[in-house]
Motif scaffolding. Sequence first.
Motif, PDB file in Angstrom:
ATOM      1  N   PRO A  59       0.675  -1.164   0.013  1.00 54.33           N
ATOM      2  CA  PRO A  59      -0.114  -0.081  -0.061  1.00 54.33           C
ATOM      3  C   PRO A  59       0.821   1.284   0.039  1.00 54.33           C
ATOM      4  N   VAL A  92      -0.042   5.141   0.990  1.00 61.10           N
ATOM      5  CA  VAL A  92      -0.894   6.088   1.589  1.00 61.10           C
ATOM      6  C   VAL A  92      -0.677   7.475   1.050  1.00 61.10           C
ATOM      7  N   TRP A 111      -3.005   4.911   9.304  1.00 61.00           N
ATOM      8  CA  TRP A 111      -2.973   4.218   8.052  1.00 61.00           C
ATOM      9  C   TRP A 111      -4.190   3.418   8.078  1.00 61.00           C
ATOM     10  N   ILE A 135      -6.165   3.045   4.432  1.00 63.80           N
ATOM     11  CA  ILE A 135      -5.825   1.830   3.741  1.00 63.80           C
ATOM     12  C   ILE A 135      -7.129   0.948   3.463  1.00 63.80           C
ATOM     13  N   ASN A 142      -9.151   2.985   0.738  1.00 66.13           N
ATOM     14  CA  ASN A 142      -8.511   3.174  -0.533  1.00 66.13           C
ATOM     15  C   ASN A 142      -8.777   1.609  -1.371  1.00 66.13           C
ATOM     16  N   GLN A 143      -9.242   0.745  -0.787  1.00 68.07           N
ATOM     17  CA  GLN A 143      -9.765  -0.513  -1.637  1.00 68.07           C
ATOM     18  C   GLN A 143     -10.429   0.107  -2.725  1.00 68.07           C
TER      19      GLN A 143
END
Length: 405
Positions: free
Chosen positions: A62, A64, A239, A243, A246-247
């Motif tokens: 990932p 960020v 985070w 995270i 963000n998927q």
Amino acid sequence: MLTLDFHPAGRHFLQIPGPSPVPDRILRAMSYPTIDHRGPEFGALGLQVLAGIKKIFKTEQPVVIYPASGTGAWEAALTNTLSAGDTVLMYETGHFATLWKKMAEALGLKPEFLGLPGIEGWRQGAQADRIEARLRQDREHQIKAVCVVHNETSTGVTSDIAAVRRAIDVAGHPALLIVDTISGLASADYRHDEWGVDVTVSGSQKGLMLPPGISFNAVSQKAIAASKNAKLPKAFWDWTDIIEMNQSGYWPYTPNTNLLYGLSEALDMILGEGLDNVFARHQRLAGACRAAVRAWGLEIQCADPALYSPVLTGVMTPPGFDADAIRKTIYENFNMSLGTGLGKMKGGMFRIGHLGEANDLTLMATLAGCEMGLKLAGVPLGGSGVVAAMDNLAAQKSKPVLKAA
């Protein structure tokens, strides 16, 4: 009415090592209408930039993205992985390494600062053998992270991050490796996964050719595991929720939509040219710039040719000549901004940026302005750096890749 665009005829030459000039193509992309950051169009944009930025970091892990400067990403890297009182081994390579150490102290960490004394330490990269030796002494593993600046913007020195990783491994130490490549990303070769970096910090305003305002943490699975037990206070920088959201291409807060438009365009430009071609172009321009400095008879700030930065060149001025006065002469006469000396080097050097969208003519105009300014300031020169740089570029026999602006 703002009076920022007061410069005389022709474009202002912004030749500092970041923020770098923003290409017209990116400025146009940033002018698109702002969209709903919870709508389907934005989700598609988010997934696109998140996938593209991984290629720049050379990672499958990932990345960020924060609406912040690189300083924010520094803080995010520390607060997500560490707890108050943790010992952090940091290496002094220049002004920005020093600022990162001060931040660690302010957060309640206990940084140990390795490095050579005085100005000499600001002319070298991080020395892996010294890091290894210190980690071997730490038999109880009190050191929780090793923090290194990859490309030190204040000096023009690029440290060998792969060597630092090997040093940690050879010492058999579990410390995290946290690296700042704010000025190196997309200009100097960088490999988050291959080099075993746990957190890589970067920003938008250097090799990515964007305005300031986006920063990044590329994170390893080891770093994510460490974040589960880290006790430093964090909310915005955490985070976990980022995270997760963000998927699907979204963020848990309002992102900087129009800068993400610009990031999408920058990724198209860089990946369209080819990342390795971008690195080669930067190396080529840096080599010509250093040829000019040597022809002038001036000293390059970086003392180790193996660690010369492809992003900028630090130029040390002779005794008795104030580098800031020279910079002022160049600015007033030729409408060009050069980087100032920072910290220990203030007044003793200036920095020439050759990053981002720079090409052969950009560099030659920059060096012409430097040479004329040095002469006006009365600095004795050994020869023409402009001619030396032209000869260097011609000898390399490499044609720049032509891309529409």
